[in-house]
Design an enzyme around this catalytic site. Sequence first.
Site, PDB file in Angstrom:
ATOM      1  N   SER A 133      61.723 -20.960 -28.847  1.00 25.93           N
ATOM      2  CA  SER A 133      62.351 -22.018 -29.633  1.00 25.93           C
ATOM      3  C   SER A 133      61.716 -23.373 -29.305  1.00 25.93           C
ATOM      4  O   SER A 133      60.557 -23.598 -29.654  1.00 25.93           O
ATOM      5  CB  SER A 133      63.865 -21.995 -29.406  1.00 25.93           C
ATOM      6  OG  SER A 133      64.544 -22.765 -30.368  1.00 25.93           O
ATOM      7  N   HIS A 169      63.025 -19.322 -35.510  1.00 26.11           N
ATOM      8  CA  HIS A 169      64.276 -18.762 -36.055  1.00 26.11           C
ATOM      9  C   HIS A 169      64.225 -18.718 -37.584  1.00 26.11           C
ATOM     10  O   HIS A 169      65.193 -19.036 -38.274  1.00 26.11           O
ATOM     11  CB  HIS A 169      65.487 -19.576 -35.581  1.00 26.11           C
ATOM     12  CG  HIS A 169      65.499 -19.856 -34.111  1.00 26.11           C
ATOM     13  ND1 HIS A 169      65.450 -18.837 -33.190  1.00 26.11           N
ATOM     14  CD2 HIS A 169      65.549 -21.025 -33.416  1.00 26.11           C
ATOM     15  CE1 HIS A 169      65.468 -19.373 -31.966  1.00 26.11           C
ATOM     16  NE2 HIS A 169      65.513 -20.687 -32.077  1.00 26.11           N
TER      17      HIS A 169
END
Length: 242
Positions: A133, A169
């Site tokens: 991330s 994501h």
Amino acid sequence: MPADAPTILATSGGIGPGTRTRWEFTALTRHAVDLSGVAGTPRVCFLATAGGDDSAYLVNFYTAAQAAGFSPSHLALFPMPNVAEPAELLLDQDVIFVGGGSVAGLLAPWRMHGVDAAMHAAWRAGVVLTGVSAGSLCWHAGGTTDSFGPRLRAVTDGLGFLPYANGVHHDSEPQRRPLFQRLIADGTLPGGYATDDGAGLLYRDTELVEALSEEPGRYAYRVDPGGDGTATEERLDTRLLR
């Protein structure tokens, strides 16, 4: 033994729930360790800057690293650096793992403390850089972030080791894909690459050499400006790690 070429494995994965620990390292992180070429116990350093150096985050890393047979260390910056010479610590690693959280909250203190330059030196010296991330976005030119609130915004001041935009994501957070495409279409971000949860991007030097997945049905994508204010998205051949 350092990696054969400067190596980054940027992911939307690499950790998961453990059976006897809160975390365990999954296939993407294990692959990053393999890429380091270490024959013995790999030295893996964790940076939880994006999570505010939260103590629980650090404990989760250490227990997972010990269970995996890694030699763990960490670089913390809050309330002050935990080591006198951060660059020496980073250069003495086989793998550096950067955790998720606020990418904006990661970039500012890294630059303040010279961690950005130290990371670049470690990368060029053959230390494998990886992360999830925020720990994927940071290596790139920019991407999308929730650092400023629940409505995603652009971040355009990434470290730029990799001259591409990065979307994380891509399949699991509804705002991510359309905003990433729009920011590339209007020129706010350069063309780049995105990952579903459980997928990663392997770069040698600044070139993408392979898209990887640790779960079936999770992919990486190339996104480029398409002209007339549009963007094109191409799903990449994505190798499933075993």
